[in-house]
Design an enzyme around this catalytic site. Sequence first.
Site, mmCIF file in Angstrom:
data_model
loop_
_atom_site.group_PDB
_atom_site.id
_atom_site.type_symbol
_atom_site.label_atom_id
_atom_site.label_comp_id
_atom_site.label_asym_id
_atom_site.label_seq_id
_atom_site.Cartn_x
_atom_site.Cartn_y
_atom_site.Cartn_z
ATOM 1 N N ILE A 161 -7.194 -101.864 -24.625
ATOM 2 C CA ILE A 161 -7.460 -103.295 -24.828
ATOM 3 C C ILE A 161 -7.297 -104.042 -23.511
ATOM 4 O O ILE A 161 -8.135 -104.876 -23.134
ATOM 5 C CB ILE A 161 -6.515 -103.874 -25.897
ATOM 6 C CG1 ILE A 161 -6.779 -103.223 -27.262
ATOM 7 C CG2 ILE A 161 -6.667 -105.390 -26.003
ATOM 8 C CD1 ILE A 161 -5.715 -103.533 -28.307
ATOM 9 N N GLN B 297 -10.192 -103.390 -21.159
ATOM 10 C CA GLN B 297 -11.375 -104.141 -21.563
ATOM 11 C C GLN B 297 -11.235 -105.609 -21.181
ATOM 12 O O GLN B 297 -12.199 -106.246 -20.768
ATOM 13 C CB GLN B 297 -11.600 -104.010 -23.072
ATOM 14 C CG GLN B 297 -12.653 -104.927 -23.654
ATOM 15 C CD GLN B 297 -14.046 -104.674 -23.103
ATOM 16 O OE1 GLN B 297 -14.349 -103.576 -22.634
ATOM 17 N NE2 GLN B 297 -14.904 -105.682 -23.155
ATOM 18 N N GLU B 298 -10.032 -106.143 -21.286
ATOM 19 C CA GLU B 298 -9.798 -107.555 -20.969
ATOM 20 C C GLU B 298 -9.894 -107.837 -19.468
ATOM 21 O O GLU B 298 -10.553 -108.783 -19.051
ATOM 22 C CB GLU B 298 -8.425 -107.986 -21.482
ATOM 23 C CG GLU B 298 -8.318 -108.110 -23.000
ATOM 24 C CD GLU B 298 -9.056 -109.332 -23.530
ATOM 25 O OE1 GLU B 298 -9.587 -110.125 -22.734
ATOM 26 O OE2 GLU B 298 -9.124 -109.486 -24.762
ATOM 27 N N SER B 299 -9.207 -107.032 -18.663
ATOM 28 C CA SER B 299 -9.048 -107.394 -17.248
ATOM 29 C C SER B 299 -9.238 -106.246 -16.276
ATOM 30 O O SER B 299 -9.053 -106.441 -15.075
ATOM 31 C CB SER B 299 -7.647 -107.959 -17.037
ATOM 32 O OG SER B 299 -6.665 -106.939 -17.266
ATOM 33 N N TYR C 10 -17.083 -105.826 -27.482
ATOM 34 C CA TYR C 10 -15.660 -105.805 -27.124
ATOM 35 C C TYR C 10 -14.926 -104.697 -27.879
ATOM 36 O O TYR C 10 -14.232 -103.867 -27.282
ATOM 37 C CB TYR C 10 -15.068 -107.173 -27.462
ATOM 38 C CG TYR C 10 -13.580 -107.313 -27.273
ATOM 39 C CD1 TYR C 10 -13.046 -107.588 -26.017
ATOM 40 C CD2 TYR C 10 -12.704 -107.219 -28.351
ATOM 41 C CE1 TYR C 10 -11.675 -107.747 -25.843
ATOM 42 C CE2 TYR C 10 -11.342 -107.373 -28.192
ATOM 43 C CZ TYR C 10 -10.832 -107.641 -26.934
ATOM 44 O OH TYR C 10 -9.473 -107.798 -26.769
#
EC number: 4.2.2.n1
Length: 518
Positions: free
Chosen positions: A310, A313-315, A440
Amino acid sequence: MKKLKINYLFIGILALLLAVALWPSIPWFGKADNRIAAIQARGELRVSTIHTPLTYNEINGKPFGLDYELAKQFADYLGVKLKVTVRQNISQLFDDLDNGNADLLAAGLVYNSERVKNYQPGPTYYSVSQQLVYKVGQYRPRTLGNLTAEQLTVAPGHVVVNDLQTLKDTKFPELSWKVDDKKGSVELMEDVIEGKLDYTIADSVAISLFQRVHPELAVALDITDEQPVTWFSPLDGDNTLSAALLDFFNEMNEDGTLARIEEKYLGHGDDFDYVDTRTFLRAVDAVLPQLKPLFEKYAEEIDWRLLAAIAYQESHWDAQATSPTGVRGMMMLTKNTAQSLGITDRTDAEQSISGGVRYLQDMMSKVPESVPENERIWFALAAYNMGYAHMLDARALTTKTKGNPDSWADVKQRLPLLSQKPYYSKLTYGYARGHEAYAYVENIRKYQISLVGYLQEKEKQATEAAMQLAQDYPAVSPTELGKEKFPFLSFLSQSSSNYLTHSPSLLFSRKGSEEKQN
């Protein structure tokens, strides 16, 4: 009349006692007169399979896999235990049927005309194509015409052998290949990426999963069209097992269970991105070791590797990351969300991870209880990305379009519709970037698959290196060394501390055969 009644009662009791006494001597007593009766009398369903990422494997000592999960549910359906026997290759599987050592083969086997001459197929449940693979950077063949046995090796019992023979007879007379009796398809793909073998052939789903850990494996060309996958049982005049399988799969189809299981194992998609996967795995080596303690510390209800996926995927694991919309940090939190979580510095990795987990847990707690436990995380992640209200809209739209709002497979198909006016104009919370939420969640699932497999591949390599070291430096006494014993365990710990997990490999093959009782 009373006396006559008593006599009849006495005679009835006597006849019953006599029948009970003679029952075992009757020729058909205790005989299982059909295959289902035999399975139920035995109390176990004997299933043979092979170790692959999709069919059967173990994590933390617990079995999992598409075929394993279906076989376990079929055993429950029959009211018996499941006994799993793991074989090395496909030929050994069919030997089990021939020798009466298995009731079923559940191993992602392709339905084809040759197999059904000798074995009874069950219902089909997904499809694959057979593909030729090679290593990125090596020569990519555009045709089978010039391949030789020195270049192309396939696994024993592989369905593609029949296709190769047909192609040789009709199109490519110079084509030749070798069958390795000791290796399965996964091991042969490993040989390709290690440079030990030029080419092999495997099914498209197995290749897709293998590429999540080994992006250097590439598809050269398709050998076959899509082929249905099925289970196999003995072929004779007894159709009771086939009938039970048909009823079982029909029931699974009707209540949505089959779709949920297929989504769980096959729903990651096949849009493999070589550059993205390679970049991610490089980050696993270079960046993850520093962040792993934080992921392990704050992951509570979810696996730490999912949390790491996660965050990537975010940063891309960049604590300083900032987007044009104002979200910042490792978990890309908005300013308002960060304030509500008590975060004072969004660019502090620990605060961001801690806050992101708490926010995700809040989303998880709001997911309706009707959603199956193993799918709640995907609904929560969609809500994490686009907002809880829009996730509710996606469920409502799924219901309106005759889908199952508790099935992630159904809901995710409707997510892109949230950005289309004919749909969002009729929803409570209006427009949402549902296509982004879809991508996402799918990306997180792919990163998780890659991460779990890659870390376990590292564990395998560390173990093999340690075993080789033990062979190269056999134990000697301290007197012979003139010092302390060789610090073998210390070496193992230092060389693999960033990667070792307490679970067996997800994406590498096992040798030999094993039996599991479930």
